[in-house]
Write a protein that holds these residues in place. Sequence first.
Motif, PDB file in Angstrom:
ATOM      1  N   TRP A  72       4.645  -4.658  -1.952  1.00 59.15           N
ATOM      2  CA  TRP A  72       3.775  -3.577  -2.417  1.00 59.15           C
ATOM      3  C   TRP A  72       2.445  -4.162  -2.889  1.00 59.15           C
ATOM      4  O   TRP A  72       2.388  -5.211  -3.519  1.00 59.15           O
ATOM      5  CB  TRP A  72       4.449  -2.831  -3.558  1.00 59.15           C
ATOM      6  CG  TRP A  72       5.615  -1.993  -3.107  1.00 59.15           C
ATOM      7  CD1 TRP A  72       6.186  -1.974  -1.877  1.00 59.15           C
ATOM      8  CD2 TRP A  72       6.337  -1.057  -3.906  1.00 59.15           C
ATOM      9  NE1 TRP A  72       7.219  -1.080  -1.840  1.00 59.15           N
ATOM     10  CE2 TRP A  72       7.343  -0.506  -3.082  1.00 59.15           C
ATOM     11  CE3 TRP A  72       6.236  -0.638  -5.231  1.00 59.15           C
ATOM     12  CZ2 TRP A  72       8.241   0.452  -3.534  1.00 59.15           C
ATOM     13  CZ3 TRP A  72       7.129   0.320  -5.691  1.00 59.15           C
ATOM     14  CH2 TRP A  72       8.127   0.867  -4.854  1.00 59.15           C
ATOM     15  N   ASN A  74      -1.346  -3.260  -4.922  1.00 56.28           N
ATOM     16  CA  ASN A  74      -2.073  -2.275  -5.711  1.00 56.28           C
ATOM     17  C   ASN A  74      -3.415  -1.992  -5.062  1.00 56.28           C
ATOM     18  O   ASN A  74      -3.793  -2.602  -4.055  1.00 56.28           O
ATOM     19  CB  ASN A  74      -2.241  -2.758  -7.157  1.00 56.28           C
ATOM     20  CG  ASN A  74      -3.031  -4.057  -7.258  1.00 56.28           C
ATOM     21  OD1 ASN A  74      -3.973  -4.293  -6.503  1.00 56.28           O
ATOM     22  ND2 ASN A  74      -2.639  -4.915  -8.199  1.00 56.28           N
ATOM     23  N   GLY A  75      -4.182  -1.080  -5.646  1.00 58.58           N
ATOM     24  CA  GLY A  75      -5.436  -0.650  -5.039  1.00 58.58           C
ATOM     25  C   GLY A  75      -6.434  -1.772  -4.871  1.00 58.58           C
ATOM     26  O   GLY A  75      -7.117  -1.868  -3.833  1.00 58.58           O
ATOM     27  N   MET A  76      -6.563  -2.646  -5.873  1.00 57.32           N
ATOM     28  CA  MET A  76      -7.515  -3.754  -5.775  1.00 57.32           C
ATOM     29  C   MET A  76      -7.113  -4.730  -4.668  1.00 57.32           C
ATOM     30  O   MET A  76      -7.957  -5.227  -3.927  1.00 57.32           O
ATOM     31  CB  MET A  76      -7.598  -4.489  -7.111  1.00 57.32           C
ATOM     32  CG  MET A  76      -8.630  -5.614  -7.125  1.00 57.32           C
ATOM     33  SD  MET A  76     -10.291  -5.048  -6.643  1.00 57.32           S
ATOM     34  CE  MET A  76     -10.670  -3.983  -8.031  1.00 57.32           C
ATOM     35  N   GLU A  77      -5.812  -4.992  -4.545  1.00 58.17           N
ATOM     36  CA  GLU A  77      -5.343  -5.882  -3.482  1.00 58.17           C
ATOM     37  C   GLU A  77      -5.606  -5.283  -2.114  1.00 58.17           C
ATOM     38  O   GLU A  77      -5.985  -5.986  -1.168  1.00 58.17           O
ATOM     39  CB  GLU A  77      -3.849  -6.163  -3.667  1.00 58.17           C
ATOM     40  CG  GLU A  77      -3.541  -7.047  -4.865  1.00 58.17           C
ATOM     41  CD  GLU A  77      -2.055  -7.123  -5.175  1.00 58.17           C
ATOM     42  OE1 GLU A  77      -1.613  -8.160  -5.687  1.00 58.17           O
ATOM     43  OE2 GLU A  77      -1.330  -6.136  -4.887  1.00 58.17           O
ATOM     44  N   LEU A  78      -5.427  -3.981  -1.985  1.00 58.94           N
ATOM     45  CA  LEU A  78      -5.713  -3.311  -0.714  1.00 58.94           C
ATOM     46  C   LEU A  78      -7.206  -3.373  -0.389  1.00 58.94           C
ATOM     47  O   LEU A  78      -7.596  -3.541   0.772  1.00 58.94           O
ATOM     48  CB  LEU A  78      -5.243  -1.851  -0.773  1.00 58.94           C
ATOM     49  CG  LEU A  78      -3.729  -1.639  -0.776  1.00 58.94           C
ATOM     50  CD1 LEU A  78      -3.403  -0.175  -1.071  1.00 58.94           C
ATOM     51  CD2 LEU A  78      -3.127  -2.038   0.563  1.00 58.94           C
ATOM     52  N   LEU A  79      -8.055  -3.223  -1.432  1.00 64.48           N
ATOM     53  CA  LEU A  79      -9.496  -3.301  -1.215  1.00 64.48           C
ATOM     54  C   LEU A  79      -9.898  -4.694  -0.761  1.00 64.48           C
ATOM     55  O   LEU A  79     -10.704  -4.854   0.168  1.00 64.48           O
ATOM     56  CB  LEU A  79     -10.233  -2.923  -2.498  1.00 64.48           C
ATOM     57  CG  LEU A  79     -11.773  -2.989  -2.436  1.00 64.48           C
ATOM     58  CD1 LEU A  79     -12.294  -2.036  -1.371  1.00 64.48           C
ATOM     59  CD2 LEU A  79     -12.376  -2.663  -3.796  1.00 64.48           C
ATOM     60  N   GLU A  80      -9.353  -5.719  -1.402  1.00 68.40           N
ATOM     61  CA  GLU A  80      -9.664  -7.096  -1.015  1.00 68.40           C
ATOM     62  C   GLU A  80      -9.188  -7.387   0.405  1.00 68.40           C
ATOM     63  O   GLU A  80      -9.861  -8.074   1.174  1.00 68.40           O
ATOM     64  CB  GLU A  80      -9.008  -8.073  -1.996  1.00 68.40           C
ATOM     65  CG  GLU A  80      -9.644  -8.082  -3.372  1.00 68.40           C
ATOM     66  CD  GLU A  80     -11.110  -8.455  -3.334  1.00 68.40           C
ATOM     67  OE1 GLU A  80     -11.464  -9.364  -2.550  1.00 68.40           O
ATOM     68  OE2 GLU A  80     -11.905  -7.844  -4.057  1.00 68.40           O
ATOM     69  N   ASP A  81      -8.004  -6.843   0.759  1.00 70.96           N
ATOM     70  CA  ASP A  81      -7.497  -7.031   2.108  1.00 70.96           C
ATOM     71  C   ASP A  81      -8.421  -6.378   3.120  1.00 70.96           C
ATOM     72  O   ASP A  81      -8.682  -6.928   4.196  1.00 70.96           O
ATOM     73  CB  ASP A  81      -6.084  -6.444   2.219  1.00 70.96           C
ATOM     74  CG  ASP A  81      -5.506  -6.629   3.606  1.00 70.96           C
ATOM     75  OD1 ASP A  81      -5.224  -7.775   3.987  1.00 70.96           O
ATOM     76  OD2 ASP A  81      -5.345  -5.619   4.320  1.00 70.96           O
ATOM     77  N   SER A 306     -10.897   4.949   8.636  1.00 66.48           N
ATOM     78  CA  SER A 306     -12.127   5.177   7.879  1.00 66.48           C
ATOM     79  C   SER A 306     -13.100   6.128   8.567  1.00 66.48           C
ATOM     80  O   SER A 306     -14.240   6.269   8.113  1.00 66.48           O
ATOM     81  CB  SER A 306     -12.828   3.835   7.617  1.00 66.48           C
ATOM     82  OG  SER A 306     -13.136   3.175   8.833  1.00 66.48           O
TER      83      SER A 306
END
Length: 333
Positions: A72, A74-81, A306
């Motif tokens: 799983w 989080n939002g910040m990890e998804l943004l960095e990815d 997107s």
Amino acid sequence: MARLANLETEYPVLDSTVRNFCASHGIFSVEDFLIHDLYMLAAFAEQNNSSERLKEGIAQVLSIIDDMHQPWLNGMELLEDAKRNKHVFPTGIQGIDLLLGGGIRVGQLTELVGPSSSGKTQVCLRTASNVARNHMVLYLDTGNSFSPQRIAYFLGKTINPSSAQAKNQFLQKVMSNISCHSVFDIFAMFDVLHQLESYLRCQDGRGGCQMRLLIVDSISSLISPLLGSSSTQGRALMTSTGYLLKKLAHQHNLAVLIINHTVGGEGGYSKPALGDSWKCIPHSRLFLSCDRGSNNYNVSILRHPSMASGKAARPSCRGDTVSSSHGPYQPSG
């Protein structure tokens, strides 16, 4: 996912005793576990003289499957990815590249849907010729549609070297960066993808020319024959295929481009083949169609992480233009 025979070095519990037991029940790979009744398999293991060893082996395979699931985020990890994987590879077709904001996205699975003779393979060949200028490309050909002559033609239209020798050297460089494998069933494709996965692990962190694009022309040719019966095996193999392709794209910064055909839908409209179970697998879906009697074709976005669905482009032999109108595809149902 690998064959059990290739896992013993890393997982000694998967020895010949475990493999022979699995083989007697038609299980030769991790994929086979996904479509087998594990409760029934465990019951058969209990009746065997080596029951404890067999149960350890079954538990090990299930652990391997669990480890393959992405954690799983989080939002910040998804943004960095998303930032890491924001790179795109131009297809070399201006209208499509403008429509997609530059081209097909690295780290994601892009699907090109369209009826027969709509230009899907031409887009794949054009993309392969464009990416292979600087990177390696793997082209999985399921229907003898790969054409080195067309790739040479595309390259010849876009370069203007100072001499015939320079042109020939450039063509040799690009063509040597494209590896084509003919695969005519899903299991042959699994074998190639497993080899690719091993290769990508070795290339990560190294310099030089690297594999960055995988093309499957076409995925529906391999999967559709498996979906004709009431058995769940075909759908399980289809899901495993999608998972493996997305895993390769995500973990190794690979752009994956696949072709899917169309079938008849409600109201006389065409719809993508492989059904509802498959439609959520690609990150992006594009619909391609060709105007009868001309070289003009239309491409519209069915799905994109997107961009809005329905945005369309109309590349043609007279020049590429992009519109924001809906394409010819009309979803059924």
